[in-house]
Design a protein around this motif. Sequence first.
Motif, PDB file in Angstrom:
ATOM      1  N   SER A   1       0.828  -1.211   0.000  1.00  0.00           N
ATOM      2  CA  SER A   1       0.000   0.000   0.000  1.00  0.00           C
ATOM      3  C   SER A   1       0.860   1.258   0.000  1.00  0.00           C
ATOM      4  O   SER A   1       0.477   2.276  -0.579  1.00  0.00           O
ATOM      5  N   SER A   2       2.006   1.181   0.659  1.00  0.00           N
ATOM      6  CA  SER A   2       2.878   2.351   0.707  1.00  0.00           C
ATOM      7  C   SER A   2       3.387   2.679  -0.701  1.00  0.00           C
ATOM      8  O   SER A   2       3.547   3.853  -1.067  1.00  0.00           O
TER       9      SER A   2
ATOM     10  N   SER B   1       6.839   4.110   4.449  1.00  0.00           N
ATOM     11  CA  SER B   1       6.595   2.873   5.187  1.00  0.00           C
ATOM     12  C   SER B   1       5.773   3.167   6.432  1.00  0.00           C
ATOM     13  O   SER B   1       6.152   4.028   7.242  1.00  0.00           O
ATOM     14  N   GLN B   2       4.683   2.475   6.595  1.00  0.00           N
ATOM     15  CA  GLN B   2       3.892   2.621   7.819  1.00  0.00           C
ATOM     16  C   GLN B   2       4.750   2.259   9.024  1.00  0.00           C
ATOM     17  O   GLN B   2       4.898   3.022   9.957  1.00  0.00           O
ATOM     18  N   SER B   3       5.317   1.050   8.975  1.00  0.00           N
ATOM     19  CA  SER B   3       6.027   0.522  10.144  1.00  0.00           C
ATOM     20  C   SER B   3       7.407   1.131  10.315  1.00  0.00           C
ATOM     21  O   SER B   3       7.921   1.221  11.432  1.00  0.00           O
TER      22      SER B   3
ATOM     23  N   THR C   1      10.015  -2.319   7.438  1.00  0.00           N
ATOM     24  CA  THR C   1       9.965  -3.250   6.305  1.00  0.00           C
ATOM     25  C   THR C   1      11.370  -3.414   5.723  1.00  0.00           C
ATOM     26  O   THR C   1      11.985  -2.440   5.282  1.00  0.00           O
TER      27      THR C   1
ATOM     28  N   SER D   1      -3.684  -2.293   5.538  1.00  0.00           N
ATOM     29  CA  SER D   1      -3.484  -0.878   5.853  1.00  0.00           C
ATOM     30  C   SER D   1      -4.666  -0.056   5.338  1.00  0.00           C
ATOM     31  O   SER D   1      -5.059  -0.175   4.181  1.00  0.00           O
TER      32      SER D   1
ATOM     33  N   GLU E   1      -6.030  -9.345  -0.171  1.00  0.00           N
ATOM     34  CA  GLU E   1      -5.511  -9.585   1.180  1.00  0.00           C
ATOM     35  C   GLU E   1      -6.532 -10.189   2.122  1.00  0.00           C
ATOM     36  O   GLU E   1      -6.210 -11.114   2.851  1.00  0.00           O
TER      37      GLU E   1
HETATM   38  O1  M6R Z   1       5.008  -0.933   6.940  1.00  0.00           O
HETATM   39  P1  M6R Z   1       5.062  -0.713   5.464  1.00  0.00           P
HETATM   40  O2  M6R Z   1       4.224   0.431   5.002  1.00  0.00           O
HETATM   41  O3  M6R Z   1       6.468  -0.624   4.944  1.00  0.00           O
HETATM   42  O4  M6R Z   1       4.431  -2.027   4.832  1.00  0.00           O
HETATM   43  C1  M6R Z   1       4.395  -2.206   3.454  1.00  0.00           C
HETATM   44  C2  M6R Z   1       3.470  -3.320   3.070  1.00  0.00           C
HETATM   45  O5  M6R Z   1       3.872  -4.525   3.676  1.00  0.00           O
HETATM   46  C3  M6R Z   1       2.016  -3.024   3.478  1.00  0.00           C
HETATM   47  O6  M6R Z   1       1.550  -1.828   2.926  1.00  0.00           O
HETATM   48  C4  M6R Z   1       1.086  -4.161   3.038  1.00  0.00           C
HETATM   49  O7  M6R Z   1       1.000  -4.208   1.649  1.00  0.00           O
HETATM   50  C5  M6R Z   1      -0.280  -3.976   3.694  1.00  0.00           C
HETATM   51  N1  M6R Z   1      -0.662  -5.181   4.360  1.00  0.00           N
HETATM   52  C6  M6R Z   1      -1.345  -3.560   2.741  1.00  0.00           C
HETATM   53  O8  M6R Z   1      -2.612  -3.546   3.300  1.00  0.00           O
END
Ligand code: M6R
Length: 618
Positions: free
Chosen positions: A306-307, A351-353, A356, A404, A494
């Motif tokens: 998603s990012s 990146s959300q987290s 990654t 996400s 997903e």
């Molecule tokens: O933490 P991040 O944004 O780096 O993660 C990237 C992907 O693993 C994350 O967006 C994944 O595709 C989600 N599960 C989408 O819903």
Amino acid sequence: MCGIIGGTGETPVLPLLVEGLRRLEYRGYDSAGIALPAHGTIWRRRKAGGTRSISELGEGVGDAPPGITCGIGHSRWATHGAPTEVNAHPHTDASGRLAIIHNGILENFRELTHDLPRRGAELVSETDTEVLAHLIAAEVAGGAGLADAVRTCLRRVEGKFAIAVIHADEPDLIVAARRSSPLVCGTDATTAYLASDIPAIHGKADRFYVIDDDRVVELTPGAIRVTDLQGSELVPEEREVTWDLAAAEKGGYPDFMSKEMYEQPAAVRDTLLGRIVQGRIALDQVRLSDEDLRMIDKVYVVACGSSYHAGLVGKQAIQHWCRLPVEVEIASEFRYQDPVLGRTSLVVAISQSGETIDTLEAVHHAKQQGAPVLAVCNVVDSSMARDADAVLYTRAGPEIGVASTKCHLAQLVAMQVLALYLAQVRGTSYPEEVAERLGHLEQIPQRVAAALESADTVKGIASAPDVRDARDFFFLGRGVGRAVALEGALKLKEISYLRAEGYPGGELKHGPIALIEPGTVVVAVATRSRLAGKVLSNVEEVKARGATVVLVVDERDVDVPAVRKLADHIIPLPGTGHELFQPIVDNIPLQLFAYALATARGNDVDKPRNLAKVVTVE
Ligand code: M6R
């Protein structure tokens, strides 16, 4: 997005605080802390240990003074300052006789700190909150009661807050207040309670009260008194709570994914908070100088999932507003493409987290090649945030559902903010143009809330037999709508485990259209843009081959003849003032669509099979 808890009564308060923090863990766990007014001073214990913070705090309070019946507790989701013990709440004043906890962001905290030297106080943490401890303590030292002191100081505060304050001189009193951040209060015969959210005090209080913005609450054993910031007394509205505790931990929602979808207006608002000042963008944590940013001649965006889709929209925004060439690369592929990098290439890692591994490795590669790296992250002080030269935090709060939702929306907003910031610094837009676009962005939380109202329509579509029984789904879009289509297909894959492809509408006839047959569902994003007419032409092509068509359109276009003719199902959405902003709203019905199909199939949407929230292996 922090958790706050407090209680004052006739029995020892420590178990309530520890248990309340455990129940609020989903609001953040970068650190946790407790403070009690005890024998003329404040007893305080804090722990910063990530996910272990709350349990370690629970184990570390054995030496608390026994029998104390009043206290406050906090679980932190860091926004200002690293998630260390010194930044953990509660914060105290210099005398150690006052303690405060806070959820929110004090936008004018820098201005407020100007007063501190005059008052002989010095900040020991990096947080915005600590300044309030010193200011309120100074009012108390000047003779004010604690509640009056809080009211006086809050009249000067700009931003969002839910706070709770205790003072050793009034050991049965907690003074709480809110503006925009959540705060609930409750009572039973002997105790008054406060918390960010019902779960923390569920099963304890008999009565719950809604606390409105700019209200100050004085909690004493078994009672609350509510005033406005001037001190006029008000009658609080009682709130009925009918959920059981398990549901309450999800704020009354059946799962975290739906809770997080409904937190999206707040996630968008918080990501903008304090960053738009008089029609200009102010980005404190972007530590790259204007000079550095003016030298950039190429931008690379690296991200996964998603990012990555947020990066596709960001690319178009940067190219449009800044006339800078941008490449977006899947992070796991980046290093192996031999990207041509140097001091004048800006690498934006989304990146959300922030953990990654593929994106982290891309960041390390970029740094080795001498390129400046800017991270767009949700988790403060994550590995990526620390390794990058600059950070733009999305402020969506912890995202627990694997799919996400709110963090993706916050990334889309952050990328627009970044693009407009680059345009501002590089002078590729006139100030009034930037101001106008920011005006549109500031309206988007309301548009997101309106888009969430399509939930019943979307659920109805997902349960219609021609959609419910389908096995193959295509998502089409063009321009930024292409990224929405990719994201819609990813969400459906997903959590529903159905086959779904996202495609740019114009590409379909170069191959994939061979897969279209009666029974295939095509979801097309045709909200207003330069390319909406072309999307409708692509939809004609699939309609002619028997596909069931779900059209996402601007609410002003539902009666357009072409829309009526082509659509088997229509999802109307509000506009956003600019097509580059439209993905922020257009994603919402596609999340709801995936959610409706997945839950109808009995899937666990929070923990879909084979997936992990954070991917730390290559
Ligand atoms: O933490 P991040 O944004 O780096 O993660 C990237 C992907 O693993 C994350 O967006 C994944 O595709 C989600 N599960 C989408 O819903």
